[in-house]
Design a protein around this motif. Structure first.
Motif, PDB file in Angstrom:
ATOM      1  N   THR A  99       9.982   1.938  -2.705  1.00 23.97           N
ATOM      2  CA  THR A  99       9.896   1.466  -1.318  1.00 23.97           C
ATOM      3  C   THR A  99      10.182  -0.028  -1.183  1.00 23.97           C
ATOM      4  OG1 THR A  99       7.540   1.002  -1.544  1.00 23.97           O
ATOM      5  CG2 THR A  99       8.144   3.207  -0.744  1.00 23.97           C
ATOM      6  N   CYS A 159       2.230   2.501  -6.490  1.00 20.83           N
ATOM      7  CA  CYS A 159       2.617   2.130  -5.131  1.00 20.83           C
ATOM      8  C   CYS A 159       1.409   1.561  -4.384  1.00 20.83           C
ATOM      9  CB  CYS A 159       3.191   3.323  -4.383  1.00 20.83           C
ATOM     10  SG  CYS A 159       1.998   4.345  -3.557  1.00 20.83           S
ATOM     11  N   VAL A 171       2.197  13.532  -3.478  1.00 19.35           N
ATOM     12  CA  VAL A 171       1.092  13.472  -4.461  1.00 19.35           C
ATOM     13  C   VAL A 171      -0.221  13.881  -3.778  1.00 19.35           C
ATOM     14  CG1 VAL A 171      -0.125  12.000  -6.110  1.00 19.35           C
ATOM     15  CG2 VAL A 171       2.316  11.651  -5.725  1.00 19.35           C
ATOM     16  N   ASN A 203       1.222   2.006  -0.984  1.00 16.87           N
ATOM     17  CA  ASN A 203       1.373   2.627   0.335  1.00 16.87           C
ATOM     18  C   ASN A 203       0.441   3.831   0.487  1.00 16.87           C
ATOM     19  OD1 ASN A 203       3.677   0.918   0.825  1.00 16.87           O
ATOM     20  ND2 ASN A 203       4.773   2.235  -0.614  1.00 16.87           N
ATOM     21  N   ALA A 204       0.428   4.370   1.679  1.00 20.60           N
ATOM     22  CA  ALA A 204      -0.329   5.607   1.940  1.00 20.60           C
ATOM     23  C   ALA A 204       0.522   6.449   2.889  1.00 20.60           C
ATOM     24  CB  ALA A 204      -1.685   5.271   2.554  1.00 20.60           C
ATOM     25  N   CYS A 205       1.676   6.879   2.373  1.00 24.22           N
ATOM     26  CA  CYS A 205       2.674   7.529   3.232  1.00 24.22           C
ATOM     27  C   CYS A 205       2.128   8.790   3.906  1.00 24.22           C
ATOM     28  CB  CYS A 205       3.911   7.894   2.420  1.00 24.22           C
ATOM     29  SG  CYS A 205       4.754   6.471   1.739  1.00 24.22           S
ATOM     30  N   PHE A 214       3.576  11.475   4.446  1.00 27.65           N
ATOM     31  CA  PHE A 214       4.057  12.730   3.865  1.00 27.65           C
ATOM     32  C   PHE A 214       3.840  12.797   2.361  1.00 27.65           C
ATOM     33  CE2 PHE A 214       7.282   9.553   3.557  1.00 27.65           C
ATOM     34  CZ  PHE A 214       7.727   9.705   2.251  1.00 27.65           C
ATOM     35  N   CYS A 215       3.077  11.856   1.810  1.00 28.53           N
ATOM     36  CA  CYS A 215       3.042  11.715   0.345  1.00 28.53           C
ATOM     37  C   CYS A 215       2.818  13.059  -0.354  1.00 28.53           C
ATOM     38  CB  CYS A 215       1.952  10.736  -0.066  1.00 28.53           C
ATOM     39  SG  CYS A 215       1.942  10.525  -1.863  1.00 28.53           S
ATOM     40  N   LYS A 241       1.197   7.947  -8.689  1.00 28.46           N
ATOM     41  CA  LYS A 241       1.911   7.411  -7.528  1.00 28.46           C
ATOM     42  C   LYS A 241       2.729   6.200  -7.975  1.00 28.46           C
ATOM     43  CE  LYS A 241      -0.997   8.908  -3.740  1.00 28.46           C
ATOM     44  NZ  LYS A 241      -1.641   8.521  -2.491  1.00 28.46           N
ATOM     45  N   ASP A 242       3.851   6.477  -8.627  1.00 29.06           N
ATOM     46  CA  ASP A 242       4.637   5.353  -9.146  1.00 29.06           C
ATOM     47  C   ASP A 242       5.550   4.782  -8.071  1.00 29.06           C
ATOM     48  OD1 ASP A 242       7.618   6.430  -9.711  1.00 29.06           O
ATOM     49  OD2 ASP A 242       6.171   8.024 -10.037  1.00 29.06           O
TER      50      ASP A 242
HETATM   51  S1  SF4 Z   1       3.679   7.770  -4.067  1.00 22.40           S
HETATM   52 FE1  SF4 Z   1       5.518   7.457  -2.820  1.00 22.40          FE
HETATM   53  S2  SF4 Z   1       5.242   8.848  -1.084  1.00 22.40           S
HETATM   54 FE2  SF4 Z   1       3.224   8.603  -2.065  1.00 22.40          FE
HETATM   55  S3  SF4 Z   1       2.234   6.954  -0.957  1.00 22.40           S
HETATM   56 FE3  SF4 Z   1       3.267   6.046  -2.704  1.00 22.40          FE
HETATM   57  S4  SF4 Z   1       5.276   5.414  -1.940  1.00 22.40           S
HETATM   58 FE4  SF4 Z   1       4.419   6.847  -0.480  1.00 22.40          FE
END
Ligand code: SF4
Length: 438
Positions: A125, A87, A96, A89-91, A93-94, A110-111
């Motif tokens: 996403t 991914c 991981v 992103n840096a969500c 709530f992640c 982080k797939d």
């Molecule tokens: S692994 Fe999922 S929740 Fe975590 S940052 Fe990437 S998209 Fe967001």
């Protein structure tokens, strides 16, 4: 220059591939002119009537093979697995980012890979997809896909995903839907962030895309003792759960009237936490998002009732323990009381606190093996222990903390069995143990 395509690992004896002369180590580059990047593309293009394959063989270069697979689009080969896409992103709530030290390594990936979404129902996403990817999904009919939406308000989604600028979620979803791809959406609900009017907007924006968007799962944010989330989010409380259920009831009633589906379903956790009755199976729209914890409890209760009615043999000697997480404990305890009553057994259910990840993680699927040992060591567990099958990884059969069922068995000095993945598995385990006890 690196040779692309996919590598053949094995050729089955007597298979079309063997007759053609394909060998392990060959790389399939194209089929009928289409570049082959992974097993999904391979399967898709092998379904064409007449096949023209270009292969690269180390040491001897390119080769061309022609074959007519007619009704059976199977060459009889095993190929290498594809590299999982990560991914970007840096969500907020992640999960991981919330994993404790000692977690099993496969969980740290982080797939965000549309192929895993198609194959296994992983949520994606769409932020790492370009036009080529979208076209491929449509052409190869990789449907359904499971989309992490969280919020349709662009600024809010950008903030939740931890991105520098907004992504074009709506444009991508509409393109996929126009291309015939069916989508299931997920909202990870974070109290005070994407609930209230934001949740309403998100649910109704997704509903506007029905039937392209087939369902929406609303699940609570998971908060472990590690990473930034513990201080970042308000927890989901019983009061919060009850208020949410009441907020969403009229929307669901509207959807059921208009499209005969609940469309936006709440995770079991909200009902269990709120102390409210689990809805009937009609609520769950054929359990389309059961893997996300939407309807698992109802499914379990109904299946349990059916199997309990079907099974016969009594066995009063059977004495053992079932371990589960805090959330599912009352449900399983109630079921096993009925089981004991019918069969004269002495099966007890023990609630295991999750110390590995933190007490706010209450689902059985994230229990650590050590948690189970710590809770049960020195207590009377009877002749055996049954552990929740969903807590074991599919590949190597270990818990989230990398403990195995054998580790638990050694520490407790009793045989340990997995409950399996289905109700039939579960009853089969109990029946097998009954036979051993008689
Ligand atoms: S692994 Fe999922 S929740 Fe975590 S940052 Fe990437 S998209 Fe967001």
């Amino acid at each position: 220059m690196a040779i692309k395509g996919i590598k053949i690992l094995e050729v089955e004896t007597g298979s079309p591939a063997e007759r053609l002369g394909l060998e392990p180590g060959d790389r399939i580059l194209t089929i009928n002119g289409h570049v082959i990047t992974d097993e999904l593309a391979l399967k898709f293009y092998l379904s064409e009537d007449s096949i023209d394959i270009i292969v690269h063989r180390p040491g001897s270069g390119g080769r061309r093979f022609k074959i007519d697979l007619l009704e059976n689009p199977d060459l009889g080969i095993q190929v290498e697995e594809f590299q999982t896409r990560r991914c970007n992103n840096a969500c907020l709530f992640c999960f991981v980012d919330q994993l404790p030290p000692g977690v099993r390594p496969s969980l740290k990936v982080k797939d965000d890979d549309y192929r895993l979404s198609f194959l296994h129902g992983n949520y994606i996403t769409l932020t790492n997809l370009n036009q080529v990817d979208l076209s491929r999904i449509i052409e190869q009919r990789l449907s359904p896909l499971y989309i992490s939406v969280h919020a349709t308000d662009s600024d809010l989604r950008t903030r939740i995903l931890g991105r520098g600028k907004a992504d074009d979620l709506a444009v991508k979803m509409r393109k996929l839907i126009r291309g015939g791809i069916c989508l299931h959406a997920q909202i990870v609900l974070m109290p005070g962030i994407n609930d209230g009017k934001h949740l309403q907007k998100t649910v109704f924006d997704l509903y506007d895309l029905y039937p392209g968007v087939q369902s929406t799962a609303i699940v609570p944010v998971g908060i472990s003792d590690y990473g930034p989330c513990k201080t970042r989010f308000m927890p989901v409380t019983p009061e919060y759960s009850r208020a949410l259920i009441h907020q969403i009831l009229p929307w669901q009633a509207q959807f059921r009237t208009q499209i005969a589906q609940t469309f936006a379903c709440l995770a079991d956790e909200f009902y269990l936490q709120g102390g409210l009755e689990i809805p009937d199976r009609d609520y769950y729209d054929d359990f389309v998002q059961i893997e996300d914890g939407i309807g698992m409890v109802r499914y379990f209760l109904d299946e349990f009732k059916t199997e309990l009615r079907r099974r016969r043999t009594r066995c009063s000697n059977q004495h053992g323990t079932l371990a589960t997480g805090k959330l599912f404990y009352p449900v399983l305890k109630h079921c096993m009381e009925q089981y004991n009553l019918k069969f004269g057994t002495r099966l007890q259910v023990r609630k295991i606190d999750n110390r590995f990840m933190g007490s706010a993680i209450t689902v059985a699927g994230l229990l650590g093996g050590k948690d189970i040992v710590d809770a049960l060591a020195g207590t009377d567990i009877g002749d055996f222990l049954i552990i929740p099958g969903e807590a074991l990884s599919g590949g190597d059969g270990v818990f989230v903390d990398d403990w195995s069922p054998q580790d638990i068995s050694r520490r407790l000095g009793k045989p340990v069995y997995s409950s399996g993945r289905t109700m039939r598995d579960f009853f089969d385990v109990l029946s097998k143990l009954k036979r051993l006890s008689s």
